[in-house]
Write a protein that holds these residues in place. Structure first.
Motif, PDB file in Angstrom:
ATOM      1  N   PHE A 167       0.812  -1.237   0.246  1.00  0.00           N
ATOM      2  CA  PHE A 167       0.050   0.104   0.129  1.00  0.00           C
ATOM      3  C   PHE A 167       0.544   1.486  -0.034  1.00  0.00           C
ATOM      4  N   LEU A 168       2.143   1.464   0.916  1.00  0.00           N
ATOM      5  CA  LEU A 168       2.989   2.603   0.572  1.00  0.00           C
ATOM      6  C   LEU A 168       3.417   2.713  -0.792  1.00  0.00           C
ATOM      7  N   THR A 169       3.198   1.536  -1.718  1.00  0.00           N
ATOM      8  CA  THR A 169       4.122   1.995  -2.839  1.00  0.00           C
ATOM      9  C   THR A 169       2.866   2.498  -4.077  1.00  0.00           C
ATOM     10  N   VAL A 170       1.836   2.269  -3.500  1.00  0.00           N
ATOM     11  CA  VAL A 170       0.836   2.944  -4.537  1.00  0.00           C
ATOM     12  C   VAL A 170       0.251   4.221  -4.871  1.00  0.00           C
TER      13      VAL A 170
ATOM     14  N   MET B   1       6.457   6.147   6.352  1.00  0.00           N
ATOM     15  CA  MET B   1       5.162   5.266   7.444  1.00  0.00           C
ATOM     16  C   MET B   1       3.994   5.335   7.086  1.00  0.00           C
ATOM     17  N   GLN B   2       3.714   6.658   6.871  1.00  0.00           N
ATOM     18  CA  GLN B   2       2.350   6.925   6.672  1.00  0.00           C
ATOM     19  C   GLN B   2       2.360   7.961   5.045  1.00  0.00           C
ATOM     20  N   LYS B   3       0.743   7.395   4.874  1.00  0.00           N
ATOM     21  CA  LYS B   3       0.689   7.890   3.424  1.00  0.00           C
ATOM     22  C   LYS B   3       0.098  10.202   3.982  1.00  0.00           C
TER      23      LYS B   3
END
Lengths: 282, 313
Positions: A167-170, B1-3
């Protein structure tokens, strides 16, 4: 290849063929043994080529039962294994993907605490906490049930971690665009994130299916009735302590059937399997 | 670490986390805490009541006796020669499984990396043992080496090796090591092959142009570049040997040359050997199977019955 060295190439092929033969030999002998009758198995040595009893042996094992005592048919036991493997694989993927969605895409108190709590379970393999875990399951009345077999194995730090990394690469733009278009978090998850994760899910499924099918210690504790045995436990139980009583041709037919599903999954989904293996360990 | 972009729904993230967190607490954290708590309890034979051992520390935090009482179970375990023997056996077993498995897998991976023709077929034939359950692998090897019906035991007999792993502890050990290696070799192979294929071809070509032969190229370029993969695999293999091989061992030897029901004269030996040889960390709490089939023990809750070392006295 950098230069042409025919002898070295030849040597490489010899080593590889030897390797394949050595690795395949135990399974070849298992197959051969499962095609002979009981008398042949008692004469030493066991022949190296298949015999003519193949249909009979597999029919006996599948329909009449593998254990002499109670005659539980093997298809029931294989069904138990299938339920367990599927429940573990699907369950792990489902709860891990929503957990990592929460961790990556939301900002809320205790977020890091929850992440580390899940992550710390990596250090607690079944073996070190087996007795209290058994007690919890038995207090909840889940001995000899599918829930008891699968639920304690469903939490997965590796799967959560894998999805988090993915998800972090999305790209952030996708979430931004979804928000501008008025999509809520669940809609974004279902329509954008889930389709993007398809390959990760497939890879993880292969690994976890094998993990679930091959469980040994946990089903050994949780199942007390023969009708709840998994295939792996069933084979172990067929080998009687008095060596002479073991019906090796039936044991080997059972072993073939117990190996078949996970091996088929690996060979048919080899690409996903290799990917899943290399990714989960990153 | 986070979006950078996040949603700000208040309740939803907790709901999404709930299943994972609930299962983690119920089946991981809580049992782990219980393990630690119970190791400081003293219970009577039937588990009727239990007593916390460390209360003495509150009144007398510096007294040696209070400390001794608090850690008495650990003290007893650590002074048990059987425990140390099982540690030795576990360390030897794990190192052997890791080293033999890694060496063979590296050899096969280097060879598979060399070949152009048939590479896919070799790969397919080498990866599938991963899918065989450890316990099933144990059964297969037990059959091959079975002194009565096994083919390999028969061949060994023909060349003059008297193979009977049910009697000979050393043979039992090596058999378990082979079976565990067989089961793990495809895993190592996949990682080594992936590692080899990610080495830039230009490096190897440059070395070849400078006149380095295949052996030299391997030891001075490929092997050093593979070392991160090798180290990772070493760790994973040792963890596998510690925790993943219970099935292999239980199916093959039940933790040692099982002499049961065979020779009355050997019974003194039998009583010690099966428990002590190959007793691994997982086995330190006893063989889970035995307790279920023992009618006396059955009356006692399993978690207590299975901790003979940690109760009574």
């Amino acid at each position: 290849m950098i230069e042409n060295r025919p002898w070295l190439t030849f040597f490489a092929h010899v080593v590889l063929i030897l390797g394949v033969v050595v690795i395949a030999f135990p399974v070849w002998m298992t197959f051969v043994a499962s095609t002979h009758d009981a008398d042949t198995m008692l004469r030493s040595p066991v022949p190296l080529l298949p015999g003519g009893q193949i249909i009979d042996n597999y029919r006996v094992v599948l329909t009449e039962g593998f254990a002499q005592a109670s005659r539980t048919p093997l298809w029931k036991v294989l069904f138990n294994s299938l339920v367990m493997a599927l429940a573990i694989a699907i369950g792990k993927i489902a709860i891990s993907i929503i957990a990592s969605f929460a961790i990556v895409y939301f900002r809320f108190p205790l977020r890091n605490f929850f992440f580390w709590m899940i992550f710390v379970t990596l250090m607690l393999p079944v073996e070190v906490r087996i007795i209290p875990t058994f007690k919890v399951v038995s207090d909840l009345g889940m001995i000899d049930t599918y829930v008891g077999l699968t639920l304690p194995l469903i939490a997965s730090a590796t799967a959560t971690f894998l999805f988090r990394q993915f998800f972090l690469t999305v790209p952030d733009e996708l979430a931004e665009a979804a928000r501008i278009d008025g999509a809520g978090p669940l809609r974004f998850f279902w329509d954008v994130l889930l389709p993007l994760s398809k390959t990760s899910i497939a890879a993880l499924f292969v690994i976890q299916f094998i993990y679930g099918w091959n469980q040994y210690l946990w089903p050994l504790l949780i199942t007390t009735q023969e009708s709840m045995y998994t295939a792996v436990i069933g084979i172990k139980r067929m080998i009687t302590s008095g060596d002479a009583l073991t019906e090796w041709h039936l044991v080997m037919a059972t072993a073939m059937l117990a190996m078949l599903p996970p091996v088929a999954v690996v060979i048919l989904m080899q690409r996903w399997f290799v990917r899943g293996l290399v990714e989960t360990e990153k | 670490m986070q979006k950078r972009v996040t949603f700000d729904t208040k309740l939803l993230p907790y709901l999404l986390l709930a299943p994972q967190v609930f299962i983690t607490i119920a089946f991981f954290i809580w049992p782990a805490v219980e393990v630690v708590r119970q190791s400081f309890l003293l219970e009577d034979a039937f588990g009727g009541n239990s007593q916390f051992l460390c209360t003495g520390l509150l009144t007398d935090p510096l007294g040696g006796e209070a400390w001794q009482r608090c850690f008495r179970h650990f003290d007893r375990l650590l002074s048990d020669p059987g425990y140390w023997h099982s540690i030795n056996v576990t360390v030897f077993f794990s190192l052997m499984v890791a080293l033999i498995g890694l060496a063979l897998a590296l050899l096969l991976a280097v060879m598979a990396d060399r070949t152009l023709r048939g590479a896919t077929a070799y790969k397919t034939f080498l990866v599938w043992p991963y899918a065989v359950a450890p316990a099933v692998a144990g059964v297969l090897f037990g059959f091959l080496f079975n002194p009565r019906v096994g083919v390999l035991a028969y061949w060994l007999d023909r060349i003059g090796v008297d193979w009977n792993h049910q009697l000979d502890g050393n043979q039992a050990m090596w058999l378990v090591i082979f079976a565990a290696c067989w089961n793990q070799i495809s895993y190592n192979f996949i990682f080594f092959l992936a590692g080899l294929q990610s080495i830039p071809k230009s490096l190897i070509e440059a070395a070849a142009i400078d006149g380095a032969g295949p052996g030299r190229r391997f030891w001075t370029i490929m092997f050093p570049l593979l070392s991160p993969t090798g180290f990772f695999l070493l760790v994973v293999n040792i963890i596998y040997a510690f925790f993943g091989t219970f099935g292999v061992i239980d199916a093959l030897t039940q933790g040692g040359p099982g002499l049961r029901n065979q020779h009355p004269g050997l019974q003194g030996l039998q009583r010690r050997l099966p428990r002590q040889r190959f007793r691994r960390f997982g086995g330190a709490v006893g063989h889970p199977d035995d307790h279920r089939h023992d009618p006396y023990r059955r009356a006692v809750p399993l978690h207590r019955a299975a901790c003979p070392l940690l109760r009574r006295r």
